[in-house]
Design a protein around this motif. Sequence first.
Motif, PDB file in Angstrom:
ATOM      1  N   ARG A 176      30.841  40.587  39.493  1.00  7.62           N
ATOM      2  CA  ARG A 176      31.085  39.203  39.886  1.00  7.62           C
ATOM      3  C   ARG A 176      30.915  38.339  38.664  1.00  7.62           C
ATOM      4  O   ARG A 176      29.995  38.594  37.892  1.00  7.62           O
ATOM      5  CB  ARG A 176      30.134  38.729  41.002  1.00  7.62           C
ATOM      6  CG  ARG A 176      30.404  39.368  42.342  1.00  7.62           C
ATOM      7  CD  ARG A 176      31.813  39.069  42.869  1.00  7.62           C
ATOM      8  NE  ARG A 176      32.132  39.777  44.098  1.00  7.62           N
ATOM      9  CZ  ARG A 176      32.781  40.933  44.174  1.00  7.62           C
ATOM     10  NH1 ARG A 176      33.172  41.549  43.092  1.00  7.62           N
ATOM     11  NH2 ARG A 176      33.053  41.477  45.334  1.00  7.62           N
ATOM     12  N   PRO A 177      31.702  37.370  38.400  1.00  7.41           N
ATOM     13  CA  PRO A 177      32.899  37.025  39.171  1.00  7.41           C
ATOM     14  C   PRO A 177      34.012  38.014  38.859  1.00  7.41           C
ATOM     15  O   PRO A 177      34.096  38.547  37.754  1.00  7.41           O
ATOM     16  CB  PRO A 177      33.254  35.633  38.663  1.00  7.41           C
ATOM     17  CG  PRO A 177      32.742  35.603  37.264  1.00  7.41           C
ATOM     18  CD  PRO A 177      31.507  36.462  37.263  1.00  7.41           C
ATOM     19  N   LYS A 231      37.146  38.392  37.789  1.00 12.45           N
ATOM     20  CA  LYS A 231      38.245  37.759  37.058  1.00 12.45           C
ATOM     21  C   LYS A 231      38.760  38.738  36.020  1.00 12.45           C
ATOM     22  O   LYS A 231      38.031  39.610  35.558  1.00 12.45           O
ATOM     23  CB  LYS A 231      37.758  36.503  36.340  1.00 12.45           C
ATOM     24  CG  LYS A 231      37.271  35.409  37.243  1.00 12.45           C
ATOM     25  CD  LYS A 231      36.839  34.235  36.386  1.00 12.45           C
ATOM     26  CE  LYS A 231      36.347  33.089  37.237  1.00 12.45           C
ATOM     27  NZ  LYS A 231      35.853  31.986  36.405  1.00 12.45           N
TER      28      LYS A 231
END
Length: 153
Positions: free
Chosen positions: A72-73, A75
């Motif tokens: 996390r995150p 991306k």
Amino acid sequence: MDELDSAIVQELQRDARQTNRDLARHLGIAPSTCLERVRLLRARGVIRGYHAEIDPAALNRRVEAFISTRLRPLKREVIDSFKAALIKLPEVMAVYVVAGDEDFLVHVTAQDLDHLHAFLIDRLSQRREVLTFRSQIVYQSAQKRAYEQLPEA
């Protein structure tokens, strides 16, 4: 890939150290034809390299595990930097970005269980993008060392 290309690939997977002359003899083709076909297979990226298969225990890698990891995150930059950082670690053999409950599957080796535990606690869990991880110790394994071409769908 035609039948000859497939035969060349199969034969090189069986023994990549054989000479072009021996490879051509096994396939029943002229050495010049064999050399050109192998060159084209390399140019097309079908043959990506030649490797020695090493016993991990000979390199003090007696414990093998797969580590399922969530980040996390989630991306692209985080995924890319995590993958790049992990593959540089000496214990890490392979890093896979996967679908499902976990984001990564990491193949690691270590000297023993204490070193594996230290890797998990001191290196992996200290990364701030790691949300959770789960380890699976490998007791035994079997691997194919030669790929066969699958039929077209």
